[in-house]
Design a protein around this motif. Structure first.
Motif, short mmCIF file in Angstrom:
data_model
loop_
_atom_site.label_atom_id
_atom_site.label_comp_id
_atom_site.label_asym_id
_atom_site.label_seq_id
_atom_site.Cartn_x
_atom_site.Cartn_y
_atom_site.Cartn_z
N PRO A 186 0.79 -1.18 -0.11
CA PRO A 186 0.35 -0.10 -0.30
C PRO A 186 0.63 1.31 0.32
CG PRO A 186 -0.48 -0.76 1.96
CD PRO A 186 0.02 -2.51 1.22
N ASP A 187 1.57 0.95 0.77
CA ASP A 187 2.91 2.60 0.47
C ASP A 187 4.41 1.81 0.34
OD1 ASP A 187 0.87 4.25 1.58
OD2 ASP A 187 1.03 3.25 3.15
N GLY A 188 5.11 2.88 0.03
CA GLY A 188 6.63 3.50 0.14
C GLY A 188 7.26 2.15 -1.58
N PHE A 189 7.90 1.66 -1.40
CA PHE A 189 8.25 0.76 -2.59
C PHE A 189 7.14 -0.21 -2.98
CE2 PHE A 189 12.41 2.22 -1.26
CZ PHE A 189 12.09 3.57 -2.02
N VAL A 190 7.29 -1.11 -4.50
CA VAL A 190 6.63 -1.97 -4.85
C VAL A 190 6.20 -2.38 -3.71
CG1 VAL A 190 6.40 -4.24 -6.19
CG2 VAL A 190 6.74 -1.41 -7.58
#
Ligand SMILES: N[C@@H](CCC(=O)N[C@@H](CS)C(=O)NCC(=O)O)C(=O)O
Length: 228
Positions: A163-167
């Protein structure tokens, strides 16, 4: 000064070439780059199908070899072997179900993302822009079916992302480096408006990486076109 141990064959404009340049930069491996387009004499000499990229490995264990390594997913395996750190792999115990899911994402980007973004929307858009013949309505009509494909790929990619950050969340991986050049190109055309907030936030986070900054020159994202 000694020559760098690797030569990357491929224009910065090539998304697969940029993926490899991102990995070399991130792992601080020294290389020179020959900015050729596909199907040129240089590309023909380097790759059996004259595609990009090829990594020429000049030396192994102090011995001159000049091995031509082709296919981006083979090249990243070599890069990982000679420079395992900093890692571009999903860490065991992370949210990804298993580390192999990273390679699934990579393969989806390479096999489906590339045609479903570049062939369908980016390339016809850039061609229309450069030729300046078609009206905006005509371009939109021309790429209508392509936009459906684009949205389909983006939905799949996003459904596989944290949901957040990198893949895969906190850890940067090869999945980010395969997806980024495609979305960086997409950002240069009006269809970027179709991209979700999650992917836009991800692209902005990628922009902060030194490897991304170091590989921007010569790409569509900065308005460049391939050199001969
Ligand atoms: N399977 C290859 C695909 C590479 C690829 O499609 N490269 C594009 C440039 S980004 C290319 O050379 N296309 C050949 C052409 O346009 O003739 C890899 O993973 O390295």
């Amino acid at each position: 000064m000694t020559d760098p141990p690797y030569t990357l064959i491929g224009t910065a404009f090539s998304t697969f070439t940029r993926t490899i340049a991102l990995g070399l930069q991130y792992k601080k491996l020294k290389y020179s780059q020959i900015a050729t387009k596909p199907q040129t004499r240089i590309a023909q000499e380097a790759h059996p199908f004259a595609y990009l990229p090829t990594l020429i490995i000049h030396e192994i264990d102090g011995k001159k070899v000049n091995v031509k390594l082709r296919e981006s997913q083979a090249i990243v395996r070599f890069i990982d072997r000679v420079a395992p750190e900093p890692s571009l792999h999903v860490q065991v115990g992370s949210d990804a179900v298993m580390p192999e899911k990273m390679w699934e994402f990579v393969s989806f980007a390479a096999s489906y993302g590339f045609p479903m973004i570049e062939h369908t929307v980016v390339k016809p858009r850039v061609k229309a822009l450069d030729e300046g013949v078609l009206s905006e309505a005509e371009v939109q009509d021309q790429i209508k079916a392509g936009v459906v494909e684009l949205e389909r790929y983006l939905a799949v990619a996003e459904s596989l992302m944290a949901p957040d950050g990198f893949v895969f969340g906190e850890q940067l991986t090869w999945a980010d480096f395969f997806l980024f050049p495609l979305l960086a190109d997409l950002r240069a055309v009006p269809e970027w408006r179709l991209v979700s907030d999650r992917l836009k936030r991800w692209a902005a986070q990628m922009d902060t990486l030194d490897a991304v900054k170091a590989t921007a020159e010569g790409t569509l994202s900065v308005g460049a076109r391939p050199l001969d």
